[in-house]
Design an enzyme around this catalytic site. Structure first.
Site, PDB file in Angstrom:
ATOM      1  N   GLU A  63       4.146 -37.081 -26.721  1.00 22.93           N
ATOM      2  CA  GLU A  63       4.078 -38.445 -27.273  1.00 22.93           C
ATOM      3  C   GLU A  63       4.655 -39.455 -26.291  1.00 22.93           C
ATOM      4  O   GLU A  63       4.195 -40.603 -26.225  1.00 22.93           O
ATOM      5  CB  GLU A  63       4.792 -38.494 -28.635  1.00 22.93           C
ATOM      6  CG  GLU A  63       3.958 -37.768 -29.697  1.00 22.93           C
ATOM      7  CD  GLU A  63       4.751 -37.106 -30.804  1.00 22.93           C
ATOM      8  OE1 GLU A  63       5.929 -37.432 -30.998  1.00 22.93           O
ATOM      9  OE2 GLU A  63       4.169 -36.223 -31.478  1.00 22.93           O
ATOM     10  N   GLY A 117       1.332 -31.919 -34.676  1.00 28.31           N
ATOM     11  CA  GLY A 117       1.193 -32.786 -35.845  1.00 28.31           C
ATOM     12  C   GLY A 117      -0.196 -32.744 -36.460  1.00 28.31           C
ATOM     13  O   GLY A 117      -0.534 -33.575 -37.293  1.00 28.31           O
ATOM     14  N   SER A 146       2.786 -27.532 -34.726  1.00 25.92           N
ATOM     15  CA  SER A 146       2.530 -27.089 -36.095  1.00 25.92           C
ATOM     16  C   SER A 146       3.114 -25.717 -36.431  1.00 25.92           C
ATOM     17  O   SER A 146       2.489 -24.933 -37.137  1.00 25.92           O
ATOM     18  CB  SER A 146       1.031 -27.145 -36.397  1.00 25.92           C
ATOM     19  OG  SER A 146       0.549 -28.470 -36.227  1.00 25.92           O
ATOM     20  N   HIS A 205       7.991 -34.999 -23.647  1.00 21.54           N
ATOM     21  CA  HIS A 205       7.207 -34.751 -24.854  1.00 21.54           C
ATOM     22  C   HIS A 205       5.849 -35.446 -24.745  1.00 21.54           C
ATOM     23  O   HIS A 205       5.754 -36.555 -24.220  1.00 21.54           O
ATOM     24  CB  HIS A 205       7.962 -35.238 -26.094  1.00 21.54           C
ATOM     25  CG  HIS A 205       7.323 -34.770 -27.350  1.00 21.54           C
ATOM     26  ND1 HIS A 205       6.222 -35.400 -27.886  1.00 21.54           N
ATOM     27  CD2 HIS A 205       7.569 -33.690 -28.133  1.00 21.54           C
ATOM     28  CE1 HIS A 205       5.850 -34.734 -28.971  1.00 21.54           C
ATOM     29  NE2 HIS A 205       6.642 -33.697 -29.146  1.00 21.54           N
ATOM     30  N   ASN A 231      12.610 -31.424 -33.529  1.00 20.29           N
ATOM     31  CA  ASN A 231      12.408 -32.762 -32.963  1.00 20.29           C
ATOM     32  C   ASN A 231      12.046 -33.690 -34.120  1.00 20.29           C
ATOM     33  O   ASN A 231      10.949 -33.618 -34.647  1.00 20.29           O
ATOM     34  CB  ASN A 231      11.269 -32.695 -31.934  1.00 20.29           C
ATOM     35  CG  ASN A 231      10.881 -34.057 -31.407  1.00 20.29           C
ATOM     36  OD1 ASN A 231      11.588 -35.042 -31.608  1.00 20.29           O
ATOM     37  ND2 ASN A 231       9.751 -34.119 -30.709  1.00 20.29           N
ATOM     38  N   GLU A 268       3.640 -27.030 -25.435  1.00 16.79           N
ATOM     39  CA  GLU A 268       3.134 -27.682 -26.640  1.00 16.79           C
ATOM     40  C   GLU A 268       1.714 -28.181 -26.401  1.00 16.79           C
ATOM     41  O   GLU A 268       1.526 -29.293 -25.890  1.00 16.79           O
ATOM     42  CB  GLU A 268       4.024 -28.867 -27.007  1.00 16.79           C
ATOM     43  CG  GLU A 268       5.461 -28.479 -27.287  1.00 16.79           C
ATOM     44  CD  GLU A 268       6.132 -29.501 -28.198  1.00 16.79           C
ATOM     45  OE1 GLU A 268       6.560 -29.095 -29.276  1.00 16.79           O
ATOM     46  OE2 GLU A 268       6.193 -30.682 -27.838  1.00 16.79           O
ATOM     47  N   LYS A 285      11.678 -36.885 -34.102  1.00 19.02           N
ATOM     48  CA  LYS A 285      10.852 -38.037 -33.721  1.00 19.02           C
ATOM     49  C   LYS A 285      11.405 -39.315 -34.378  1.00 19.02           C
ATOM     50  O   LYS A 285      12.607 -39.425 -34.570  1.00 19.02           O
ATOM     51  CB  LYS A 285       9.387 -37.769 -34.067  1.00 19.02           C
ATOM     52  CG  LYS A 285       8.926 -36.407 -33.512  1.00 19.02           C
ATOM     53  CD  LYS A 285       7.470 -36.154 -33.631  1.00 19.02           C
ATOM     54  CE  LYS A 285       7.141 -34.776 -33.053  1.00 19.02           C
ATOM     55  NZ  LYS A 285       5.729 -34.463 -33.091  1.00 19.02           N
TER      56      LYS A 285
HETATM   57  P1  PGA Z   1       4.742 -30.552 -35.009  1.00 23.49           P
HETATM   58  O1  PGA Z   1       5.420 -31.236 -33.721  1.00 23.49           O
HETATM   59  O2  PGA Z   1       5.571 -29.330 -35.319  1.00 23.49           O
HETATM   60  O3  PGA Z   1       4.846 -31.601 -36.097  1.00 23.49           O
HETATM   61  O4  PGA Z   1       3.359 -30.213 -34.639  1.00 23.49           O
HETATM   62  C1  PGA Z   1       5.867 -30.458 -32.659  1.00 23.49           C
HETATM   63  C2  PGA Z   1       6.426 -31.327 -31.568  1.00 23.49           C
HETATM   64  O5  PGA Z   1       5.904 -32.429 -31.365  1.00 23.49           O
HETATM   65  O6  PGA Z   1       7.387 -30.957 -30.895  1.00 23.49           O
END
Ligand code: PGA
Length: 249
Positions: free
Chosen positions: A96, A172, A212, A94, A9, A166, A11
């Site tokens: 976010e 992140g 992560s 997601h 992803n 997640e 983003k």
């Molecule tokens: P990250 O993001 O690997 O940077 O933690 C994962 C995601 O948001 O799908």
């Protein structure tokens, strides 16, 4: 048999030339794998990504989509628009999108229905916040996120669903759920689906872990029996890291 999947992803990262460069490097370095490999660049670069990967097995997917067929939704993208540029899978829910764009379970349920009606495969994301885990409420939160968005679907719809657990506190942040925490939750998710539907559906749905995942922890996380792959954010932006994660599966 459920598929193994590694999805990146991206983003709101990578402009057009950076997208082309990363995809060219990824296809050149892609190892032989049974896993499905997917990338989700930003909407504006989906067409270029599909063209770039024409000769590759890497699938281009979208980060989101709108629930309406079409109409006065300034700035939004419909299922038909995605299909028209060769996108057949969409990430929905997601964290976010939930946190920054007000996407509720109700909105997500509508998005899931529209996607499936259009034959777009759904990668549905969900997961608890840190306070939920601290207060030991994480199983309840996950169960209600699944129930509210997915559990009134027909059993037949589940062949077009991929789940991505997640935990928000691991996205992140550099914090990862331990392989044991991921396995515990993934097993719980399968149990919950078994109760709502049946064991066949629960055993056939791919459940990815996200939060992560890095080259250094991927092998351990992916070795857990109920973890079928990963949804990768930061590490998907660096070709060698993403390739190492694909090799880990
Ligand atoms: P990250 O993001 O690997 O940077 O933690 C994962 C995601 O948001 O799908």
């Amino acid at each position: 048999m459920r598929s193994k999947i590694v999805a990146g992803n991206w983003k709101m990262n990578k402009n057009l030339s950076e997208t082309e460069a990363l995809l060219t490097e990824l296809s050149a370095k892609l190892p032989d794998t049974q896993a499905e490999v997917m990338v989700a660049p930003t909407y504006i670069n989906l067409t270029a990504a599909v063209r770039n990967l024409e000769a590759s097995t890497i699938e281009v997917i979208s980060q989101n989509m709108h629930f309406a067929e079409n109409g006065a939704y300034t700035g939004e993208i419909s299922a038909d628009m995605l299909l028209s540029v060769g996108i057949n899978t969409a990430i929905i829910g997601h964290s976010e999108r939930r946190a920054y764009f007000g996407e509720t379970d109700e909105i997500l349920a509508k998005k899931v229905k529209t996607a499936l009606a259009k034959n777009i495969r759904v990668m549905f994301c969900f997961g608890e916040e840190l306070e939920d885990r601290k207060s030991d409420n994480h199983f309840n939160v996950v169960e209600s996120q699944l129930k509210n968005a997915l559990f009134d679907l027909d059993a037949s719809a589940w062949k077009n669903i991929i789940l991505a657990y997640e935990p928000v506190w691991a996205i992140g942040t550099g914090e990862t759920a331990s392989p044991e925490q991921a396995q515990e939750m993934h097993a719980f998710i399968r149990k919950t689906i078994t109760e709502a539907y049946d064991a066949t559906i629960a055993n056939n749905v791919s459940i990815l872990y996200g939060g992560s995942v890095k080259p250094g922890n991927a092998v351990e996380i992916f070795s857990k029996p109920d973890v079928d792959g990963g949804l990768i954010g930061g590490a998907a932006l660096v070709a060698d890291d993403f390739i190492a994660i694909i090799k880990a599966i």
